[in-house]
Structure formats: C-alpha cells, structure tokens
Scaffold this active site. Structure first.
Site, short mmCIF file in Angstrom:
data_model
loop_
_atom_site.label_atom_id
_atom_site.label_comp_id
_atom_site.label_asym_id
_atom_site.label_seq_id
_atom_site.Cartn_x
_atom_site.Cartn_y
_atom_site.Cartn_z
N HIS A 193 -76.03 -12.57 39.95
CA HIS A 193 -76.00 -11.91 38.20
C HIS A 193 -74.56 -11.37 38.43
CE1 HIS A 193 -80.83 -11.57 39.13
NE2 HIS A 193 -80.12 -12.74 38.71
N GLU A 222 -74.11 -7.41 38.78
CA GLU A 222 -74.25 -6.69 39.73
C GLU A 222 -73.37 -6.49 40.72
OE1 GLU A 222 -78.11 -8.01 40.83
OE2 GLU A 222 -79.00 -7.82 38.72
N HIS A 256 -77.88 -7.86 45.83
CA HIS A 256 -78.23 -7.29 43.54
C HIS A 256 -77.98 -6.10 43.50
CE1 HIS A 256 -80.03 -11.43 42.85
NE2 HIS A 256 -80.20 -11.73 43.94
N GLU A 292 -81.55 -5.23 47.24
CA GLU A 292 -80.52 -4.08 46.34
C GLU A 292 -80.04 -3.21 46.78
OE1 GLU A 292 -81.41 -4.77 42.87
OE2 GLU A 292 -82.56 -6.95 43.24
ZN LIG Z 1 -80.01 -9.56 40.41
#
Ligand SMILES: [Zn+2]
Ligand SMILES: *[C@@H]1O[C@H](CO)[C@@H](O)[C@H](O)[C@H]1NC(C)=O
Ligand SMILES: *[C@@H]1O[C@H](CO)[C@@H](O)[C@H](O)[C@H]1NC(C)=O
Ligand SMILES: *[C@@H]1O[C@H](CO)[C@@H](O)[C@H](O)[C@H]1NC(C)=O
Length: 312
Positions: free
Chosen positions: A86, A89, A192, A278
């Site tokens: 992404h 990110e 992420h 994350e």
């Molecule tokens: Zn992501």
C-alpha cells in the site's frame, strides 16, 4: 569513523561506506541509490536485483543478504520481508532500509547477526508499490497512493483459494507471484500501517475454515513473538479505528475479511508462512518519528528472522 574503516577492511573492500542512512523518507531514486551503494560496498554478502516493474515502469528492487546471496544453497532457508504494497503506508519501507544497513554493517562484528547472515538467505523488498508511494500525499489516513497506478489494491489482487472471482492481476502482483514461485521461501512478513498489530492467516474464509489455518498454533507463536519483542505492540495499541488487540495479535479474518490478500497466497500457494505487521496508527507519519519506529521494531525484526531456524 574508525569502526567503518575496520569493518570494511575486514571485508576486503575499499572503506567508502561512510554515510549512514538518515531518518528521512527516501523516494524511489534515493532507495535505488542506497541499495546500489550497499551492494557496491558489501558485494560478497549482498545481491541486488529487480523482480519486475511497476505499471509506471519503476523497478521492484530486492536486496538479498546472505553468505551466498546469489543462489539457493542446500541447508540455508529463504526468508523475506516485503513493505509498502500500500503505497501510502510508508514506515515499513524506511525501517527495512535501516534493517539492511544494520545487517550488513554488523556482519563479522556482531556474532548474532553474523550467524544469521551465514545461515539464512534474507530477501528484502522495501517497496512493492513504488508508484503508489510517489503518488501519496503525506496523510495519516487513507490516500490514493494506497493503490497501484491502475487503481488496484495489491493486497486484494492475489488468487484466492476461498473465492472464484477473476481479478486482473497487476504487474506488481505478478512479479511477487513469480518471485514466490522461483524461491523456496519458508517464512515472511509484510508491513502495513494504520494500526499496530501482528495479524496472521487466514485473511479470508469459507464455511469450513472460519479463518483458521492448519498451522494456527505456529502462526500465533510467530505473531506473538513479533508483538512481544516490539516496544508497545504486545500491550495492545488502540488507534482511532481499532480496538485493543489482546497481546497485540489478531487472526486476519476475525479482524476483517480480505479477499485476494498476499499472506493467504503465500501460505496456500507458496508453502510460505507469512504474517502481516501493522506498524503505526498513522500511515504516513512525520519523518521526525522514523528513528522511534526503527527502535521500536529492531529487536522484533531480528528475532522474527531467527524463527526461520526454529524447526519449521
Ligand atoms: Zn495496508
Ligand atoms: C560466518 O562465515 C564466515 C565466512 O565463512 C566465517 O569467517 C565466520 O566465522 C562465520 N561467522 C559465524 C558467526 O558463523
Ligand atoms: C475451504 O478452504 C480450504 C482451504 O483453501 C479448502 O481446503 C476447502 O476445500 C474449502 N472448503 C469448501 C467447502 O470450499
Ligand atoms: C514534523 O515535525 C517537525 C518537528 O516537530 C515540525 O517542525 C514539522 O513541521 C513537521 N512536519 C510536518 C509535515 O508536519
């Protein structure tokens, strides 16, 4: 300066590697220069190659670190870290660059790192979506840079064993699929932002699986290990859009269903155990915080890599 000279003479190369990586965001060009410089200064333990190109023609650079970086060697497992699929990110992209620097500059001086590099072939893809990165505005929440140039979410773009919907597989996704087919990866993580948690497969489900994989216990162990060694993740960090994750981990599907995700693809089609990390509530935080993110994650990054040797 002295330690730099010592380290580089030891490796038998010219002591030109004197610059250390700043805690600032690096655009595509800067990432490329950095990786080339590392490769030029540590040629015996690194191999730099592009696994394909993005829609806008940017290379997807992978740096391999290992005693035999160019090829698979019997008895040496293949490991990978992937960030920035992404494009907005971005913390993972930067901390992987710092990890690269940390690994190569500690070879032959730190016994733990030396052993890791001697016994593991470590593949690092700092950005799977360079076009998205270049298109991002520096926003904490969603930005259009999440997607690739064709407006596809790359973490919804892999073949999915739980559904039959045809998706148009993007260049970036195809490059990673081919890479997974080519190398015998056994362990992996992808990075992420937008939450602080270690999420493990499955991300999707059918009526019989309910999101639980046959290796549930191993995945829970891996996710806990990352969270436990992280400065705050294990405490359950609450971001605006998330509730508290017990031990800083979650099953992906229990959190929310993701169809066509990369971690399920790795596990089902690549026989590679991958979890999703994350790293930050804010997807694109002020670069003054980057050193802090590196410090929070450094031990986890190393300990997680070591798991490739834990009889898996
Ligand atoms: Zn992501
Ligand atoms: C790593 O391999 C190098 C080169 O073969 C060797 O000199 C060194 O002792 C090894 N280090 C460790 C910690 O295994
Ligand atoms: C559910 O998914 C699993 C894993 O892909 C598969 O083995 C199983 O056959 C599927 N079950 C059904 C009913 O589709
Ligand atoms: C980042 O933080 C610094 C120091 O707190 C501040 O001066 C700067 O304006 C911030 N940058 C952005 C883009 O918010």
């Amino acid at each position: 300066m002295l330690w730099v000279l010592k380290c580089c003479m030891f490796l038998g190369v010219l002591p030109t590697f004197v610059s250390s990586l700043d805690f600032v965001y690096h655009n595509t060009h800067a990432v490329e220069s950095f990786l080339r410089e590392i490769n030029a200064n540590f040629p015996s333990i690194t191999y730099l190659h592009s696994i394909g190109k993005s829609v806008e023609g940017r290379d997807l650079w992978v740096i391999v670190i290992g005693k035999y970086p160019k090829m698979h060697t019997v008895g040496i497992p293949e490991f990978k870290y992937v960030a920035n699929m992404h494009g907005d990110e971005v913390v993972g992209r930067e901390i992987l660059l710092h990890l690269v620097e940390y690994l190569v500059t500690n070879y032959k001086t730190d016994p733990v790192i030396s052993r890791l590099i001697n016994n593991t072939r470590i593949h690092i893809l700092p950005s799977m979506n360079p076009d998205g990165f270049e298109a991002s505005n520096r926003d904490c929440l969603f930005s259009g840079g999440r997607y690739n140039k064709n407006n596809y979410d790359l973490n919804r773009n892999f073949p999915d064993a739980f559904g039959t919907d045809a998706v148009s597989i993007q260049l970036e996704t195809r490059a990673v699929m081919d890479w997974i087919k080519q190398e015998t990866f056994v362990l992996s993580a992808n990075f992420h932002g937008g939450a602080v948690v270690a999420s493990y497969p499955y991300d999707n489900a059918n009526a019989t699986t309910n999101g639980i994989s046959p290796d549930d216990d191993v995945f829970i162990h891996l996710a806990k290990l990352y969270a436990k060694n992280h400065a705050t993740m294990h405490q359950g960090v609450i971001c605006d859009s998330t509730s508290r994750f017990s031990n800083g981990i979650t099953n992906g599907y229990t959190w929310y269903a993701v169809k066509g995700g990369m971690q399920d693809y790795n596990y089902i089609y690549g026989q590679c155990l991958e979890i999703t990390i994350e790293l930050s509530c804010c997807k694109y935080p002020n670069q003054t915080t980057l050193a802090q993110y590196w410090n929070e994650n450094k031990v986890s990054l190393i300990e997680y890599m070591k798991q490739v040797h834990m009889g898996m």
